[in-house]
Design a protein around this motif. Structure first.
Motif, PDB file in Angstrom:
ATOM      1  N   SER A   1      43.732  50.136  47.495  1.00  0.00           N
ATOM      2  CA  SER A   1      42.329  50.420  47.717  1.00  0.00           C
ATOM      3  C   SER A   1      41.571  49.172  48.159  1.00  0.00           C
ATOM      4  N   ARG A   2      42.070  48.014  47.775  1.00  0.00           N
ATOM      5  CA  ARG A   2      41.332  46.808  48.134  1.00  0.00           C
ATOM      6  C   ARG A   2      41.574  46.443  49.583  1.00  0.00           C
ATOM      7  N   THR A   3      42.791  46.701  50.013  1.00  0.00           N
ATOM      8  CA  THR A   3      43.073  46.328  51.399  1.00  0.00           C
ATOM      9  C   THR A   3      42.961  47.521  52.332  1.00  0.00           C
ATOM     10  N   HIS A   4      42.921  48.663  51.730  1.00  0.00           N
ATOM     11  CA  HIS A   4      42.908  49.915  52.513  1.00  0.00           C
ATOM     12  C   HIS A   4      44.098  49.997  53.457  1.00  0.00           C
ATOM     13  N   SER A   5      45.118  49.306  53.091  1.00  0.00           N
ATOM     14  CA  SER A   5      46.313  49.365  53.929  1.00  0.00           C
ATOM     15  C   SER A   5      47.472  49.906  53.101  1.00  0.00           C
ATOM     16  N   GLY A   6      48.395  50.523  53.832  1.00  0.00           N
ATOM     17  CA  GLY A   6      49.552  51.062  53.155  1.00  0.00           C
ATOM     18  C   GLY A   6      50.461  49.938  52.716  1.00  0.00           C
ATOM     19  N   GLU A   7      50.764  49.931  51.466  1.00  0.00           N
ATOM     20  CA  GLU A   7      51.596  48.852  50.948  1.00  0.00           C
ATOM     21  C   GLU A   7      52.980  49.375  50.590  1.00  0.00           C
ATOM     22  N   GLY A   8      53.146  50.598  50.779  1.00  0.00           N
ATOM     23  CA  GLY A   8      54.431  51.177  50.448  1.00  0.00           C
ATOM     24  C   GLY A   8      54.264  52.677  50.508  1.00  0.00           C
ATOM     25  N   ALA A   9      55.301  53.320  50.104  1.00  0.00           N
ATOM     26  CA  ALA A   9      55.221  54.775  50.171  1.00  0.00           C
ATOM     27  C   ALA A   9      56.148  55.385  49.149  1.00  0.00           C
ATOM     28  N   LEU A  10      55.713  56.485  48.639  1.00  0.00           N
ATOM     29  CA  LEU A  10      56.575  57.308  47.814  1.00  0.00           C
ATOM     30  C   LEU A  10      57.090  58.415  48.741  1.00  0.00           C
TER      31      LEU A  10
ATOM     32  N   THR B   1      50.121  55.769  38.791  1.00  0.00           N
ATOM     33  CA  THR B   1      50.083  54.359  39.180  1.00  0.00           C
ATOM     34  C   THR B   1      51.315  53.621  38.710  1.00  0.00           C
ATOM     35  N   THR B   2      52.017  54.227  37.781  1.00  0.00           N
ATOM     36  CA  THR B   2      53.249  53.583  37.334  1.00  0.00           C
ATOM     37  C   THR B   2      54.209  53.429  38.504  1.00  0.00           C
ATOM     38  N   ILE B   3      54.173  54.457  39.370  1.00  0.00           N
ATOM     39  CA  ILE B   3      55.059  54.408  40.525  1.00  0.00           C
ATOM     40  C   ILE B   3      54.646  53.281  41.457  1.00  0.00           C
ATOM     41  N   SER B   4      53.395  53.332  41.840  1.00  0.00           N
ATOM     42  CA  SER B   4      52.954  52.332  42.809  1.00  0.00           C
ATOM     43  C   SER B   4      52.983  50.934  42.212  1.00  0.00           C
TER      44      SER B   4
ATOM     45  N   LEU C   1      47.477  44.147  29.276  1.00  0.00           N
ATOM     46  CA  LEU C   1      48.251  43.396  30.246  1.00  0.00           C
ATOM     47  C   LEU C   1      48.525  44.238  31.491  1.00  0.00           C
ATOM     48  N   THR C   2      48.622  43.478  32.574  1.00  0.00           N
ATOM     49  CA  THR C   2      49.045  44.174  33.794  1.00  0.00           C
ATOM     50  C   THR C   2      50.542  44.441  33.710  1.00  0.00           C
ATOM     51  N   ASN C   3      50.874  45.630  34.185  1.00  0.00           N
ATOM     52  CA  ASN C   3      52.268  46.080  34.047  1.00  0.00           C
ATOM     53  C   ASN C   3      53.104  45.469  35.162  1.00  0.00           C
ATOM     54  N   THR C   4      53.202  44.160  35.076  1.00  0.00           N
ATOM     55  CA  THR C   4      54.008  43.436  36.072  1.00  0.00           C
ATOM     56  C   THR C   4      54.785  42.348  35.364  1.00  0.00           C
ATOM     57  N   SER C   5      55.538  41.645  36.181  1.00  0.00           N
ATOM     58  CA  SER C   5      56.302  40.522  35.629  1.00  0.00           C
ATOM     59  C   SER C   5      55.361  39.462  35.044  1.00  0.00           C
ATOM     60  N   TRP C   6      54.197  39.373  35.659  1.00  0.00           N
ATOM     61  CA  TRP C   6      53.205  38.447  35.133  1.00  0.00           C
ATOM     62  C   TRP C   6      52.752  38.895  33.752  1.00  0.00           C
ATOM     63  N   GLY C   7      52.449  40.211  33.660  1.00  0.00           N
ATOM     64  CA  GLY C   7      52.023  40.755  32.365  1.00  0.00           C
ATOM     65  C   GLY C   7      53.105  40.530  31.316  1.00  0.00           C
ATOM     66  N   ARG C   8      54.342  40.816  31.692  1.00  0.00           N
ATOM     67  CA  ARG C   8      55.420  40.659  30.720  1.00  0.00           C
ATOM     68  C   ARG C   8      55.660  39.198  30.373  1.00  0.00           C
TER      69      ARG C   8
ATOM     70  N   TRP D   1      49.133  48.420  28.506  1.00  0.00           N
ATOM     71  CA  TRP D   1      49.531  48.047  29.866  1.00  0.00           C
ATOM     72  C   TRP D   1      48.756  48.884  30.877  1.00  0.00           C
ATOM     73  N   TYR D   2      48.291  48.200  31.837  1.00  0.00           N
ATOM     74  CA  TYR D   2      47.669  48.989  32.915  1.00  0.00           C
ATOM     75  C   TYR D   2      48.495  48.784  34.171  1.00  0.00           C
ATOM     76  N   ASN D   3      48.394  49.785  35.038  1.00  0.00           N
ATOM     77  CA  ASN D   3      49.152  49.709  36.275  1.00  0.00           C
ATOM     78  C   ASN D   3      48.274  49.287  37.433  1.00  0.00           C
ATOM     79  N   TRP D   4      48.995  48.750  38.350  1.00  0.00           N
ATOM     80  CA  TRP D   4      48.333  48.375  39.599  1.00  0.00           C
ATOM     81  C   TRP D   4      47.594  49.585  40.148  1.00  0.00           C
ATOM     82  N   ARG D   5      46.432  49.402  40.575  1.00  0.00           N
ATOM     83  CA  ARG D   5      45.610  50.435  41.196  1.00  0.00           C
ATOM     84  C   ARG D   5      45.023  51.406  40.176  1.00  0.00           C
ATOM     85  N   ASP D   6      45.193  51.150  38.893  1.00  0.00           N
ATOM     86  CA  ASP D   6      44.487  52.009  37.932  1.00  0.00           C
ATOM     87  C   ASP D   6      42.989  51.883  38.167  1.00  0.00           C
ATOM     88  N   LYS D   7      42.353  53.063  38.112  1.00  0.00           N
ATOM     89  CA  LYS D   7      40.913  53.054  38.422  1.00  0.00           C
ATOM     90  C   LYS D   7      40.057  52.823  37.172  1.00  0.00           C
TER      91      LYS D   7
END
Lengths: 401, 749
Positions: free
Chosen positions: B179-188, B89-92, A180-187, A210-216
């Motif tokens: 990576s898909r948009t190549h735009s900054g969507e936020g920042a840590l 990626t947990t952060i982002s 699942l994606t680690n989002t509200s949707w996943g949950r 769970w996978y995170n957004w932007r996991d490669k």
């Protein structure tokens, strides 16, 4: 524009936004003050086709409505689109911008449940009707807001998970793993799965990854589930992560390729195009849950819609419609909204919202709705409307027989 | 004290320097070294100054580099987990997962609260820079939302240094690019204190400033360019981890050059001190060398000078040096040795000669004294019998009972006796002059009176020789000379006597006086005699020279002219003559002229002239003669027999004489000085003490004819003094004078 200047997505979005703001009111002023509908969706997300598909559905519907004299005795419907690039923060920002638009009645949301789940309360606060043609998280409609300004004509997880698990059973998989994606949707799906698994006994979960957004990469999580004994994987992902996983599974030996029973997020974009090899998807069993298919709709309706779509977008046929659920479900929502506006006799959004719950006997593209929404039900679809589909070799999503 | 020290210092240091040689040597030795030292000190000061400055700057730079590396490493330590976190990626995922923010994101961020000892504020921001999740709030961050948003907008991570509560903080914006948009969507976003990364203010005491220069190219005007650096600011870049690659951090400081300058000044002061010490040492050394070189020379000079004063002085120790000074010293000593040898030889010879001379002189003196003594005693011893002879001869002469033959014999006796007496007297005078016993009493003498007296005295003799004696002095102005009147008379009489005796029968003798050259008076006696042969002129003034008349009948002693010359010399006078043999001679006496006296000296002795024989007193007079020699008593008795007005009583010793004087109250007492027992002086004193005799004139009678004897007697109270042998005329003249005076006193009384 000078040659050599490459427009960025943000530029394109800004340009579109500017054009719409400048042109549409001018057109409306020619006849009467337009009534605005907005789409806040992932227009700027590369490889995504969901937002564009929704927009096409909306535009076809607006075209039909305006051809028949618009709403409120001659006021045309006009469309404003904003791009949230699938980011909730952008969606929120867009909504706050759209809230300033005069005679804006409704905002159509995009594919991503996290975005919708965060914009929905904002729209609720502004008192703007929120039409949801794709996002499936249960929380979108199953919440404590009263009255609800959100109206969904789409799959919801509560229906998707039983459908997918039933498919597992159908293919003989009694042990499934959830990725699942680690989002509200996943949950939301986790909850839905748990709820359903608790009600049956023949299928068990071997675990949830769970996978995170932007996991490669997702293969490690896949392998964890596989080693846990999963016979099939229930995947809740979007097109990009889905494509990564499919390619990664396709790279595995054949006996390690478990069937993927996928939520429909993957259909929101160029799922196949984002895979490493075009044939990756064919190397494994992949099914996806759907709530609408042009191939299952009434042919007359499809033909009429496709005619306008052909005029507007050069769409050649149902096979040419990417992300069809967004197209069809957005189309129906706009028609329902138009009826509600007329019922309200005003663009006063509170009245329109009330009338949304009172529209009846709408013969839509998705199906015939006796009463799509009521005070207690803001989901227009039901579990019975849900089915499994597959990608054919051309990448067209076709319902399973 | 100070003055003494100063003098000592002067003597010890300044005076030697005033010696030009020492000064030159000192200068020659010291000047180049002094110049060398001065130039050396200047050069070393410059070098040290530069070395210290550049060394200090090097230290500062080195320190800066070390600190920069340390800070860089520390930043790396801090940012490594940051980077890891940013990649998580947990952060982002929180960007699209609102529900997850509360459940896992905040705890995760809070867990990163303290990184490498530094409190790090971490925030997850959306594309608008609005907080999605954080582990804490930093109000100052609000000012940078726009900057962060732009970083997110352009999709590039960035860092900058911001002020939080006045302190420098590093704000890192790690933009989350989809990576898909190549735009900054936020920042840590990470925010941590920069100054907390190092103990920048400890240790060196210098204030370090971390400067930063953002390389945030798209927005160069966002205040990342550091302000103007203070003067002398030096800096070095801090190596930053990749996450801060957009931030150009540098650490810099304004080196505390005051400490460096102080060090430099200390070093230069030390150098100057050493230089001054070296200078002092060199000068002292040069002075010492100069002294060492010159002092022996000075000692040699001193030695030479001492030798010049005293050949026999003890020399200082030899200068044992194997150089020119040593050679000079040795040469000086050799020279002195030879000089002493020569001197000794010379002295020895001189001593020998002197001794010989002294012996010869003593012999001569002995001979002379023997001669004088002989002559003196002889003349004295001769005079006593001569007195008797002459006395009795004169008495005989007066005896009318003698026949002509006897009378002729008596005249012969008297003539011979007088000649002998004259000879003896002259010899005695000559002897006195030669023995230095002749006493001269200088006084003003009236020349005219003197000459007149002499002419009167010599007239009988001239008549005897049938020579005309002419006194021309009366024709001239009266003049005075300084001289002894008695002796001068003796000289004139001698010359007149010679002029008469050596004249021709019926010759003429002219006596005159005149003013001579150079304030002198010339008394000349001109005769018409035989003259003096030219070949005898040279020895005319020698003793016993009688011009070949030794065997002639002319009576003479042969010592008259010698005596005259000697006497005149004693009176600063002289005697000269002009003579042609056969034409007569002129003898001239030259004497210093004297100022005229107010009283004419000639009047002092008028008695002799005016009181000539024949002047008698009417009253009878009693004369007491105290005499132990019967011959003398007899002579006086004989003389006074010719004076019936005088009664003579005698006593043969002083006591008897005094008794007689008391008892007889004589009018005059003749007192012999050399009496047996009580002498004449003692007797006189007793007479003067007795009231009865105190007024009685007492005339001394003695053979001692020296002026001092006369003076002594007169001083003792004698009224007059007669020398033996008594000259009858003189004796009688004195008696008459005394008695006349008594008579006048009586008449007056």
């Amino acid at each position: 524009m000078t040659p050599g200047y490459t427009m960025k997505n943000s530029d394109v979005a800004a340009l579109i936004f500017l054009l719409l703001i400048q042109i549409i009111p001018a057109m409306a002023a020619a006849s009467a003050d337009p009534v605005y509908i907005a789409i806040d969706a992932e227009f700027g997300l590369p490889n995504s086709s969901s937002a564009q598909s929704i927009e096409k559905g909306v535009r076809v519907a607006i075209a039909e409505i305006n051809q028949h004299g618009g709403v409120l005795n001659g006021r045309p419907l006009a469309l404003i689109t904003t791009d949230n690039r699938s980011m909730p923060a952008r969606g929120i920002h867009n909504i706050s911008e759209l809230s300033k638009q005069k005679d804006l009645v409704a905002v159509v949301s995009g594919r991503f449940s996290p975005v919708v789940l965060e914009t929905m309360p904002v729209l609720q606060e502004y008192g703007i009707i929120n039409l949801v043609p794709w996002s499936s998280a249960d929380g979108i409609t199953e919440n404590n807001f009263e009255p609800k300004w959100v109206f969904r004509l789409s799959l919801k997880d509560r229906y998707a998970m039983p459908t997918m698990l039933n498919h597992a059973r159908h293919i003989g998989a009694t042990k499934v793993g959830f990725l699942l994606t680690n989002t509200s949707w996943g949950r939301s799906n986790e909850n839905a799965a748990k709820r359903y698994l608790d009600s049956i006994e023949d299928i068990v979960s071997v675990g949830t990854a769970w996978y995170n957004w932007r996991d490669k990469s997702l293969i490690d999580k896949y392998k964890v589930l596989q080693q846990a004994g999963a016979q099939a994987i229930v995947l809740v992902a979007n097109d990009d992560e889905g494509a990564i996983l499919v390619s990664e599974i396709a790279a595995l030996p054949k006996h390690e390729r478990l069937p993927l029973i996928s939520h429909w997020g993957v259909t929101g974009g160029n799922f196949i195009g984002q895979m490493k090899q075009p044939g990756d998807l064919a190397s494994l069993q992949f099914v996806v849950v759907q709530s609408f298919s042009l191939f299952k709709a009434k042919p007359a309706k499809v033909a009429a819609v496709m005619k306008i779509a052909g005029e507007l977008f050069g769409t050649k046929g149902p096979e040419d419609v990417e992300s069809p659920v967004g197209f069809g479900q957005a189309y129906d929502l706009v028609h329902i909204l138009a009826r509600a506006i007329d019922l309200a006799g005003s663009t006063e959004r509170a009245k329109v919202r009330d009338k949304m719950e009172q529209v009846k006997n709408y013969d839509g593209l998705v199906k015939h709705f006796a009463q799509p929404f009521s005070k207690d039900n803001h989901d227009a679809l039901q579990l019975s409307d849900i089915f499994m589909a597959r990608y054919d070799t051309n990448g067209v999503i076709r319902p399973l027989p | 004290m100070i003055r003494h020290s100063l003098q000592e210092l002067t003597v010890r240091f300044v005076q030697p320097l005033q010696s030009r040689l020492a000064y030159r040597v000192t200068t020659a030795v010291a000047l180049p070294v002094v110049l060398f030292i001065v130039l050396g000190v200047i050069a070393a000061s410059l070098v040290i100054s530069r070395q210290i400055s550049s060394g200090a700057m090097l230290n500062y730079r080195h320190d800066l580099v070390l600190r920069a590396e340390r800070i860089g490493a520390l930043l790396g330590n801090i940012l490594e987990p940051m980077t890891t976190l940013a990649r998580n990626t947990t952060i982002s995922n929180g960007l699209i997962d609102s529900a997850g923010r509360e459940t896992y994101l905040v705890p995760l961020l809070t867990g990163f609260n303290n990184v490498a000892g530094v409190h790090v504020t971490i925030k997850l921001l959306d594309f608008l820079g609005i907080d999605i999740a954080s582990n804490g709030d930093v109000p100052e961050l609000e000012m940078y939302r726009g900057w962060i948003r732009k970083a997110i907008d352009v999709g590039k991570s960035a860092a900058k240094v911001i002020k939080v509560s006045g302190a420098d903080y590093i704000l890192v914006v790690n933009v989350i690019v989809y990576s898909r948009t190549h735009s900054g969507e936020g920042a840590l976003v990470f925010l941590f204190p920069l100054t907390g990364t190092d103990d920048l203010d400890t240790g060196s005491g210098h204030t370090y400033h971390i400067t930063y220069q953002g390389s945030f190219n798209p927005f160069p005007a966002m205040g990342d360019v550091p302000g103007e650096q203070p003067d002398g600011f030096i800096s070095t870049p801090i190596p930053v981890p990749p996450l801060l690659s957009s931030l150009k951090l540098a650490i810099g400081t304004v080196p505390d050059m005051s400490a460096v300058n102080r060090n430099r000044n200390d070093a230069i002061a030390l150098l100057l001190l050493i230089g001054a010490g070296a200078l002092f040492f060199v000068v002292i050394l040069a002075f010492w060398i100069g002294q060492r070189l010159v002092k022996p020379l000075q000692e040699l000079a001193q030695t030479a000078s001492t030798i010049a004063d005293n050949l026999w002085v003890d020399l200082p120790p030899a200068i044992l040096r194997n150089d020119e000074v040593g050679a000079l010293d040795k040469a000086l000593r050799d020279m002195l040795g030879k000089l002493r040898d020569v001197y000794r030889t010379l002295e020895q010879r001189v001593n020998e000669r002197t001794r010989e001379l002294q012996e010869a002189m003593q012999d001569a003196e002995h001979a002379s004294r023997a001669k004088s003594d002989f002559l003196s005693s002889m003349s004295h011893e001769l005079r006593t019998p001569l007195n008797a002879i002459l006395g009795f001869g004169q008495l005989l002469e007066l005896d009318n009972t003698l026949n002509p033959d006897q009378q002729s014999s008596v005249q012969q006796i008297l003539a011979s006796g007088r000649h002998l007496l004259n000879l003896v007297t002259q010899l005695l005078d000559l002897t006195r002059i030669e023995s230095g016993a002749m006493e001269i009493t200088l006084e003003k003498v009236c020349v005219r009176d003197l000459l007149e007296e002499c002419v009167i005295m010599m007239t009988p003799v001239a008549q005897h020789y049938k020579v005309a004696l002419v006194n021309e002095s009366k024709l001239h102005d009266n003049l005075y000379v300084t001289g002894d009147v008695t002796r001068l008379r003796q000289c004139v009489l001698n010359l007149v006597s010679n002029a008469i005796k050596y004249n021709v029968e019926r010759g003429v003798v002219i006596v005159k006086h005149d003013q001579g050259h150079d304030d002198t008076v010339v008394i000349s006696v001109q005769d018409t005699g035989i003259g003096i042969p030219a070949d005898r002129h040279d020895n005319i003034f020698q003793s016993f020279s009688r011009l070949g008349q030794e065997k002639s009948a002319i009576e003479g002693t042969g010592i008259g002219l010698v005596l005259t010359q000697r006497i005149l010399h004693l009176m600063d006078g002289s005697v000269t003559f002009i003579s042609d043999s056969g034409k007569g001679s002129t003898f001239s006496i030259s004497l210093p002229m004297a100022e005229p006296a107010e009283t004419v000296s000639g009047e002092r002795v008028p008695g002799l002239v005016r009181g000539a024989r024949g002047a008698r007193t009417s009253e009878r007079k009693t004369v007491l003669y105290v005499e132990d020699n019967p011959a003398n008593l007899l002579l006086v008795q004989k003389i006074l027999e010719t004076r019936p007005d005088i009664d003579l009583i005698s006593a043969h010793n002083a006591d008897l004489g005094i008794d007689i004087a008391l008892s007889h109250q004589p009018d005059l007492i003749l007192m012999d000085i050399h009496l047996p027992g009580k002498n004449g002086f003692a007797a006189l004193a007793e007479l003067r003490n007795q009231q009865e005799t105190s007024a009685i004139p007492v005339i001394a009678v003695s053979a001692a004819a020296m002026p001092r004897d006369v003076k002594r007697a007169l001083d003792a109270g004698f009224n007059d003094y007669l020398t033996k042998p008594l000259e009858i005329d003189k004796f009688l003249g004195i008696l008459d004078r005394v008695f006349n005076s008594q008579n006048e006193n009586l008449r007056a009384g």
